[in-house]
Design a protein around this motif. Sequence first.
Motif, PDB file in Angstrom:
ATOM      1  N   SER A  66     -10.358   8.235   0.194  1.00 30.43           N
ATOM      2  CA  SER A  66     -10.461   8.841   1.530  1.00 30.43           C
ATOM      3  C   SER A  66      -9.137   8.767   2.280  1.00 30.43           C
ATOM      4  O   SER A  66      -8.754   9.704   2.987  1.00 30.43           O
ATOM      5  CB  SER A  66     -11.569   8.150   2.335  1.00 30.43           C
ATOM      6  N   ASN A  67      -8.436   7.650   2.154  1.00 31.05           N
ATOM      7  CA  ASN A  67      -7.141   7.503   2.816  1.00 31.05           C
ATOM      8  C   ASN A  67      -5.965   7.850   1.912  1.00 31.05           C
ATOM      9  O   ASN A  67      -4.809   7.771   2.341  1.00 31.05           O
ATOM     10  CB  ASN A  67      -6.980   6.062   3.321  1.00 31.05           C
ATOM     11  N   LYS A  68      -6.280   8.188   0.653  1.00 31.95           N
ATOM     12  CA  LYS A  68      -5.269   8.557  -0.340  1.00 31.95           C
ATOM     13  C   LYS A  68      -4.200   7.470  -0.487  1.00 31.95           C
ATOM     14  O   LYS A  68      -3.001   7.725  -0.411  1.00 31.95           O
ATOM     15  CB  LYS A  68      -4.611   9.895   0.017  1.00 31.95           C
ATOM     16  N   THR A  69      -4.668   6.242  -0.705  1.00 33.64           N
ATOM     17  CA  THR A  69      -3.749   5.121  -0.861  1.00 33.64           C
ATOM     18  C   THR A  69      -3.998   4.381  -2.171  1.00 33.64           C
ATOM     19  O   THR A  69      -5.116   4.380  -2.695  1.00 33.64           O
ATOM     20  CB  THR A  69      -3.874   4.119   0.303  1.00 33.64           C
TER      21      THR A  69
ATOM     22  N   THR B  88       0.837  -1.189   0.000  1.00 33.05           N
ATOM     23  CA  THR B  88       0.000   0.000   0.000  1.00 33.05           C
ATOM     24  C   THR B  88       0.873   1.240   0.000  1.00 33.05           C
ATOM     25  O   THR B  88       1.739   1.403   0.867  1.00 33.05           O
ATOM     26  CB  THR B  88      -0.923   0.016   1.227  1.00 33.05           C
TER      27      THR B  88
ATOM     28  N   ASP C 251      -8.044   4.044  -2.780  1.00 31.07           N
ATOM     29  CA  ASP C 251      -8.827   4.495  -1.625  1.00 31.07           C
ATOM     30  C   ASP C 251      -8.673   6.011  -1.548  1.00 31.07           C
ATOM     31  O   ASP C 251      -7.673   6.523  -1.047  1.00 31.07           O
ATOM     32  CB  ASP C 251      -8.332   3.822  -0.351  1.00 31.07           C
TER      33      ASP C 251
ATOM     34  N   THR D 269       0.953   5.348   0.189  1.00 32.16           N
ATOM     35  CA  THR D 269       0.191   6.518   0.634  1.00 32.16           C
ATOM     36  C   THR D 269       0.700   7.740  -0.119  1.00 32.16           C
ATOM     37  O   THR D 269       1.897   8.056  -0.083  1.00 32.16           O
ATOM     38  CB  THR D 269       0.342   6.736   2.139  1.00 32.16           C
TER      39      THR D 269
END
Length: 305
Positions: A169-172, A135, A167, A137
């Motif tokens: 919202s989590n910027k991943t 993952t 993702d 970020t």
Amino acid sequence: MGIGLIELMIALLLGIILIGAVIQALLSNMQTFNTNAGLARMQESARFASNELTRDIRMTGFKGCDALVENNKVLNLTGLADYNLAVTLKGEENVSPSTLAATAITNTDVIKATQMVDASAYLTANLPSNSTAITATLNDTSNFAINDIVFIGDCDKGVVAKVTATDASNKTLTLANTTGTANNTFDKGALVLKIETKTYYVAPTTYVNNAGVAINALWAKTNGSGPKIVALGVNDLQVLYGINNANSLAPDQFFVASNTLAFDKATVVRFKLGLSSLDNINGGGLLTREFTTSVTLRNRMIGGL
């Protein structure tokens, strides 16, 4: 005093001559208009096609600040040769059928160019290693989608990976095929770019002209997506590659594409587009023109060969 028969006949004759002259002028103007319209449309198509080809060829091999990263320090995605950064330029010469573009017209060339596309993204956390799905970020993931191929680099090494999930919202981004090497360990601040491979070729379309003949076009296929029409009326694409064997900026000689050509030594690409008007003009044939453009591969000039 009335109008006699002779005067009436003279007036009719003069009227016929005047109408004939007007009709002749109208037909001449229509022919001129049709010719100019055909030329303008052809030149517009040539300009647009040349601009598209020039932009992508010029940017071949772009890797952002990682221009000096050696190819042996880039881990490529297994099994996807289109994204091999060691081979960012390739072509075929008059090949039928083409392995790069199955529908390409016989006796025309095909060219494929790979570059990085700036997505205004970078790592905001260290990227781990030794995982089949890791993952990443980022500061912004809005320019990425599932199945995108990305390049992560820190100006010393790089890795090519495939996006399998996003993702917002989590910027991943979840990345696959990055395991097996220390090259996939990056500190925050490393750039994240999208890889774009475009294949250009000439092929028929489903459109027909006023004579019922299929119209050809320049097509572009981006990564694994379906091809799209770049410009109508393109009937030929011929490409020459300026090869530099002397470690200088200027090419030593121009060659056609072949299986033995050192595409990685090309510093200039020269292409010729053969175009025609879409329709037969004024009851005759098609208007035809050729346009030649030379493009310097700027990233090979900056990054060296």
